[in-house]
Design a protein around this motif. Structure first.
Motif, PDB file in Angstrom:
ATOM      1  N   ALA A 153      -0.435   4.727   8.069  1.00 40.25           N
ATOM      2  CA  ALA A 153      -1.699   5.294   7.789  1.00 40.25           C
ATOM      3  C   ALA A 153      -1.578   6.105   6.532  1.00 40.25           C
ATOM      4  CB  ALA A 153      -2.743   5.427   8.781  1.00 40.25           C
ATOM      5  N   PHE A 154      -0.277   6.997   6.523  1.00 43.67           N
ATOM      6  CA  PHE A 154      -0.283   7.913   5.817  1.00 43.67           C
ATOM      7  C   PHE A 154       0.545   7.665   4.690  1.00 43.67           C
ATOM      8  CE2 PHE A 154      -0.302   9.442  10.395  1.00 43.67           C
ATOM      9  CZ  PHE A 154      -0.998  10.550  10.021  1.00 43.67           C
ATOM     10  N   VAL A 156      -1.215   2.926   0.616  1.00 42.61           N
ATOM     11  CA  VAL A 156      -2.389   2.285   1.055  1.00 42.61           C
ATOM     12  C   VAL A 156      -3.727   2.005   0.112  1.00 42.61           C
ATOM     13  CG1 VAL A 156      -4.290   2.714   2.743  1.00 42.61           C
ATOM     14  CG2 VAL A 156      -1.987   3.084   3.464  1.00 42.61           C
ATOM     15  N   GLY A 157      -3.802   2.877  -0.701  1.00 40.88           N
ATOM     16  CA  GLY A 157      -4.845   2.818  -1.665  1.00 40.88           C
ATOM     17  C   GLY A 157      -4.732   1.805  -2.665  1.00 40.88           C
ATOM     18  N   ILE A 204      -4.846  -1.774  -1.278  1.00 42.97           N
ATOM     19  CA  ILE A 204      -6.165  -2.210  -1.237  1.00 42.97           C
ATOM     20  C   ILE A 204      -6.636  -2.725  -2.730  1.00 42.97           C
ATOM     21  CG2 ILE A 204      -8.462  -1.799  -0.484  1.00 42.97           C
ATOM     22  CD1 ILE A 204      -6.644  -2.193   1.924  1.00 42.97           C
ATOM     23  N   VAL A 205      -6.650  -1.784  -3.576  1.00 39.28           N
ATOM     24  CA  VAL A 205      -7.042  -2.244  -5.077  1.00 39.28           C
ATOM     25  C   VAL A 205      -6.519  -3.388  -5.594  1.00 39.28           C
ATOM     26  CG1 VAL A 205      -7.197  -1.260  -7.078  1.00 39.28           C
ATOM     27  CG2 VAL A 205      -7.557   0.218  -5.279  1.00 39.28           C
ATOM     28  N   ALA A 228      -4.979  11.387   5.102  1.00 38.07           N
ATOM     29  CA  ALA A 228      -4.698   9.810   5.569  1.00 38.07           C
ATOM     30  C   ALA A 228      -5.950   9.528   6.683  1.00 38.07           C
ATOM     31  CB  ALA A 228      -3.530  10.027   6.417  1.00 38.07           C
ATOM     32  N   ILE A 259      -8.232   6.123   5.864  1.00 35.00           N
ATOM     33  CA  ILE A 259      -8.494   5.050   6.761  1.00 35.00           C
ATOM     34  C   ILE A 259      -9.848   4.685   7.162  1.00 35.00           C
ATOM     35  CG2 ILE A 259      -6.005   4.791   7.471  1.00 35.00           C
ATOM     36  CD1 ILE A 259      -7.081   5.687  10.281  1.00 35.00           C
ATOM     37  N   PRO A 318      -7.540   5.520  -5.886  1.00 31.51           N
ATOM     38  CA  PRO A 318      -8.016   4.264  -5.588  1.00 31.51           C
ATOM     39  C   PRO A 318      -8.836   3.942  -4.407  1.00 31.51           C
ATOM     40  CG  PRO A 318      -5.543   4.664  -6.002  1.00 31.51           C
ATOM     41  CD  PRO A 318      -6.602   6.090  -5.887  1.00 31.51           C
ATOM     42  N   VAL A 319      -8.787   4.648  -3.494  1.00 30.54           N
ATOM     43  CA  VAL A 319      -9.587   4.311  -2.342  1.00 30.54           C
ATOM     44  C   VAL A 319     -11.156   4.642  -2.571  1.00 30.54           C
ATOM     45  CG1 VAL A 319     -10.096   5.394   0.171  1.00 30.54           C
ATOM     46  CG2 VAL A 319      -7.606   4.994  -0.751  1.00 30.54           C
ATOM     47  N   TRP A 347     -12.336   4.261  -5.500  1.00 31.53           N
ATOM     48  CA  TRP A 347     -12.654   3.139  -6.417  1.00 31.53           C
ATOM     49  C   TRP A 347     -13.091   1.874  -5.493  1.00 31.53           C
ATOM     50  CZ3 TRP A 347     -10.930  -1.937  -6.939  1.00 31.53           C
ATOM     51  CH2 TRP A 347     -11.708  -2.650  -8.221  1.00 31.53           C
TER      52      TRP A 347
END
Lengths: 417, 417, 417
Positions: free
Chosen positions: B220-221, B225-226, B229-230, C4, C8, C92-93, C95
């Protein structure tokens, strides 16, 4: 920090448990006749709208308020005042998670009375059912409850949710009486209207169950989280597999309805023990559950109790089995692990108590409705369908495209589908 | 603390990947004929029940056990003994996440053999398929695997899951043979029975893919991750858009089935590279994937291989494309970013190896079934439908409400329910 | 660490909001006629594919770029350059989460123009709609926006998303004109083709709304998370209950379509205030919303505006109500809590401004299409259905099992399309 992480864990789990209401609605809608599809979905809508508010006003307090002699909570009405709970998450978050359980317990009953119970009477049942669920839940999950004090272990509710709901469903199905013509002939004339819709519901329920069992740690830091998830998965797999195998042996076909109920049976049965048993034990519990659901379906049919969706074989039979299985398979205290008979005895006492309570309260409620002549719809309403008569709509209005076979006689086409 | 956060991240992602099984089942059920709807859902039930247990007993060990010369894992059977993996989550949590991938890979095949493969033979395939998937997965995702050592990059499995599944589907569809009458005339007479149901499945798959790709960080760190997903989102959007545009240009209509397959193609194609490419590259990969799936559908039809749901164009063609695209678009090592041909060569070698392995093992298995005469149902069973003959039920039993033709007496219509 | 955890949380919430697109598609598909089922799902596919890319290229910048005098964002196009936002999650998250909101706002319109708007013209609307949404969203959610500076409180978008979408839907439904025959007779001849499918969509929307409101904290550590989730739940329950009660009183039936719209109305109405009001206020807001949606449905029908899915009564009426309700029920600044008229005035100003903007831009766009004769399909296309004519497929191809009514002639049944 710890509280924030626990909060998102429990909200994640709670939203999944909430989504199980969609699962119940669609599963049951697919299993009943087309003319009663909306009526069953509306009963689930009653569970989740009325039931959640009743749980907020009083159920949560009866369940998690400070205990009055181990039998009932006496504080915390309207979410005001002390609530007895693990301190891992804030009270509103706990309420959300527990509300979804209460609503699930009641929704078990909606399927058993489908196709003939009056909607207005069902609304009364929702109120009584949520309150009764909260009382017997208190016995096990409130640290001051009498079964909790005896050492009963029901991690996520094989007894609290499923035994309660399954035996309430049995009482309700029995007292509301069978659908017209259900036990007249040799064969069941009632066929599921839309099994793909039932599978939509099943996958949603299975998905949601990871929240149901996983979130019951109420603690993202618990080392039990991983094993609980794994046990939930493999018990469901075992239940589905053995139900498919049994129907293949019995009837020569791989039965889809029993595959559904086998998976659900495995899930119900592992719900009590998912935090206490090994993965191989979880598989075994699932395999047994898949057999029990097939036997239970024949059993209840032998009694001429009409349970259109198999609520009792899935939740009642396997709720009891799953609770008792903790006394056998638990790595701490289970009979098979040298723990003797103490835990087993407590588990039997607990699940029998909850079964009797769920059955009894529901029998009184639905029995009173029956005596007053308001338990079920009229024969005409039942014949035409509850959707049109009680809800003013039909589930499906659809053109039929019969391609390439306009010259094929109707009888042949029907056979060919 | 770190482990707890990673655990809830991976469980969140794993439950989404698990839910993709529902997506596969409903997508495929909607795309086949009504008379074979249950049979395809039951094949997915076999994937998830039998497949998950096989992965627990042996698959996980073959994939993530200590490597034997880079080809196969040799420890960790029955979840006992050493497992080679990143230490970010406990072993049961990793198992759950990886199990859902194994089951997804096999489910790709279920659609390609739909409407004619025997259920009992499919059960044998599930066992072989899960074990074979685990072996070739070992090559890439076990740090000791031979492709991993060459530097192959397949973040969430365009090659490991989709190339494997897509080429296994191709072999199975080819050897089990086309549906009766599929290539007799000029036009495809087989129409999807329930496209709205297929869309239910598609949205579930798309939803689940955020877990598939996002959770593959296992961390998760991770700053990835971002972007993961994008990229997953925009590649799917690109795939859907270009497939819609191509069918509009080719056929003059905005084709819903191709919109579905375009979205899925975009998702498959970005699965390898979602952690390695920029968002504009992800859009480009998606746009190309949407074109490839339309071309691939025509291509496989030209070979007279009958793939009722487009499993090969979606997963096979775009699994290969997505894996190779890493060698082109990766910001580290990609040809377009000055990385030369090394990574590209490894990616090609890897995806071709996995394609050949998936195709070969499946061809041997289904070829043997064919030689024994057990690969497919009888002509009569196929004509009547697998649902009635193998599963003892029909998917739909429904009254038809024909409004605007009120000359049909109501009582008669109601009786028809 | 904090980042983080927030990441999530927001990705969990964002995937749920994304999944709401499936909810919109299936809800609307179930509510329209069978012959236009695919066309509505394809419009939602356009929202999510084209709309997400437009939001990536320009919408996000217009909304969250550095403000130009409070009216429009001027930086951050193509996700490059400065974005004004809380620092709790990576860009990004953010967005991803915000993209899902933009797409949801547009999807509200798809239902209102269903069964008659051209697909190609709808694509143009998607581009305009996403950009317009982003501009008015800027006013409220960009800290530099003019309504934000006035102190407007719209936690998760009753105004930004639902008032905008609902009034855009009103303008579009009005200017594209009613379906042929919709207001010819005394009774509405258009019936929902598949209400169980609509319920699938409803449960997905409700499930997703916990992400919509919960994730809008953008901060897993916020003490608001629990109350937001509880308020979302109880307002939806209240909305469903009161809509069911009102239809029972008005029409004598417990109406399933209104139960759906009541739940959605409760969710829309609590979206602005979920972080600012108490749980009892949330119940009250939900109960009122359930009444308003029934009144709003009659109201819009009185104007002879044809809104097949009730987009305006659900999102427009209750978007306005929910935004204004903050000025009444907010524990800080609400009229009922002694806060006087200031906040109430700002809320009214804000929601009216957004309503006018959404209505105006859409009226200009669809009005121009109408003037050019491209807003709607031809009368023949409408008669035969958009699915066959614009999308080349039918939603359902299904054998019909009509047991117990074999005397109804085939031709008559087919004619009922």
């Amino acid at each position: 920090m710890t509280t924030a992480i626990n909060t998102i864990w429990v909200i994640f789990a709670g939203t999944l448990v909430f989504f199980m209401e969609g699962g119940f609605a669609l599963l049951e809608a697919g299993l009943v006749q087309a003319k009663n599809t909306l009526s069953i979905v509306m009963k689930v809508m009653a569970d989740v709208t009325l039931g959640s508010l009743v749980y907020g006003v009083a159920g949560f307090a009866l369940m998690y308020g400070i205990s009055h002699n181990g039998w009932i909570g006496a504080t915390g009405f309207l979410l005001q005042g002390p609530i007895v709970h693990v301190a891992s998450v804030p009270v509103p978050v706990l309420w959300f998670f527990e509300m979804a359980f209460a609503v699930a317990a009641i929704s078990i009953v909606s399927g058993a009375v489908s196709e003939r119970m009056r909607f207005s009477s069902y609304l009364v049942f929702v109120v009584v059912g949520v309150l009764a669920y909260s009382v017997s839940g208190h016995w096990v999950w409130n640290p001051g409850g009498w079964l909790a004090k005896l050492g009963m272990e029901d991690f996520a509710g094989s007894a609290v949710v499923h035994t309660f709901g399954g035996f309430a469903a049995l009482a309700a199905a029995w007292l509301v009486g069978p659908r017209q013509g259900r036990f007249d002939g040799v064969e069941n004339p009632f066929r599921p209207s839309n099994l793909p819709l039932a599978f939509v519901g099943t996958f949603i329920l299975w998905f949601g169950w990871f929240g149901f069992n996983g979130g019951s740690t109420l603690d993202a830091f618990s080392p039990l989280v991983g094993p609980v998830i794994v046990n939930t998965m493999v018990a469901a797999a075992g239940g589905g597999l053995s139900a498919i195998a049994v129907t293949r042996l019995q009837q020569g076909v791989y039965d889809p309805t029993m595959a559904i109920n086998g998976v659900l049976a495995g899930l119900v049965a592992i719900t009590a023990g998912c935090a206490y048993v090994s993965a191989p034990s979880a598989v075994a519990i699932g395999l047994i559950a898949g057999v029990l659901v097939v036997l239970g379906t024949a059993w209840i049919e032998g009694w001429k109790v009409d349970d259109p969706v198999g609520a009792f074989p899935v939740h009642g039979v396997n709720g009891v089995f799953g609770t008792v299985a903790v006394g056998l398979f638990a790595e701490k205290g289970g009979l098979f692990y040298g723990g003797g008979l103490h835990l087993l005895g407590v588990q039997v006492l607990g699940t029998v108590s909850i079964a009797l309570f769920g059955f009894g309260i529901t029998a009184l409620t639905v029995g009173a409705m029956r005596a007053l002549g308001v338990a079920r719809v009229t024969a005409e309403e039942e014949e035409e369908g509850l959707d049109v008569r009680l809800h003013g709509q039909r589930a499906y209005h659809r053109g039929v495209v019969v391609h390439r076979s306009l010259d094929v006689p109707l009888a042949e086409r029907s056979a060919g589908q």
